[in-house]
Write an enzyme that holds these catalytic residues in place. Sequence first.
Site, PDB file in Angstrom:
ATOM      1  CE  LYS A   1      34.622  39.786  46.145  1.00 21.04           C
ATOM      2  NZ  LYS A   1      35.276  41.084  46.048  1.00 21.04           N
TER       3      LYS A   1
ATOM      4  CD  GLN B   1      35.431  44.253  47.938  1.00 15.65           C
ATOM      5  OE1 GLN B   1      35.583  43.040  47.957  1.00 15.65           O
ATOM      6  NE2 GLN B   1      34.915  44.879  46.903  1.00 15.65           N
TER       7      GLN B   1
ATOM      8  CG  ASP C   1      40.460  41.029  42.994  1.00  8.81           C
ATOM      9  OD1 ASP C   1      39.507  40.381  42.532  1.00  8.81           O
ATOM     10  OD2 ASP C   1      40.335  41.984  43.774  1.00  8.81           O
TER      11      ASP C   1
END
Length: 282
Positions: A53, A97, A120
């Site tokens: 990412k 995460q 997200d």
Amino acid sequence: MPAKIISGKQIAADIRQELKAEVSELRRNQIFPKLVVVLVGNHPASESYVKGKIRAAEEIGMESVLIRLEDTISEQELLDKVDELNKDTTVHGILVQLPLPKQISEQRIIEAIAAEKDVDGFHPESVGRMVIGLETFLSCTPQGIIELLQRSDVPIQGKHAVVVGRSNIVGKPVALLLLQKDATVTICHSKTSDLAAITKQADILIAAVGRAEMITRDHVKPGAVVIDVGVNRTEKGLVGDVKFDEVSEIASAITPVPGGVGPMTITMLMANTIESAKRHAR
Ligand code: NDP
């Protein structure tokens, strides 16, 4: 005729070129999209996802920051960090995460992220807005799958899409997005009886199960488009949920693993962060 390979790697690279141009245009207008990724502990798969990412953000010229926290951190300390990032007006996207250590409730952390920075797309507000078709951040893997289909000129309207898997991060949202694109959608799961009888009806088959090569040619209608979301680490390396060699002989198009859905997921995260920066500027 062997299936056309839908290269997520190539399509993601094309989109990243477009995003790069968009970021430089924004920067000319004094808008600096910024993504913050929070990594708790050093889970090996998470390390590699996070690196991917950050690398992708760098590649498109977008600012990104990786915050590493010890896996002994308390839930309150992580909530405080999220709160600080929520208040920081230079930050447009926050990604924590997953998975998180067991002393921390993932759901509580997801809900603590400000919906306008939820790149997200996991916040219940984002999910709810997606369900009723309002502007929101779509979660990255389902959005990436739709992009893959559209950029490969796969018609969705009126087609029968069968999704195997009903998780909150892949199966359910991708089924909803396909429905919004006017597919007729069936969702299968571990309690589905006679799975093959249903998957064989699919014009578009999405496998999001997490079981190595469980979808065989017996599950697939000749000419179907097959999207393999699975990422399974096995003795022979990384494989998907689809038995690629035999299914690619009968499908009309198929995504490989690796190089299919994976690169699209990261690219959609970049697109969401840029979109967040634009909304903030407005
Ligand atoms: P989950 O484990 O959360 O969900 C798996 C789903 O598959 C469940 O709904 C489960 O049903 C269903 N299932 C399990 N066994 C069977 C079976 N025998 N027949 C039919 N359905 C079954 O996984 P995720 O959705 O999070 O991920 C799925 C896969 O996609 C994983 O390999 C993951 O690594 C990968 N992935 C890849 C991403 C990428 O970017 N490429 C991103 C996210 C995930 P039930 O609900 O009944 O238990």
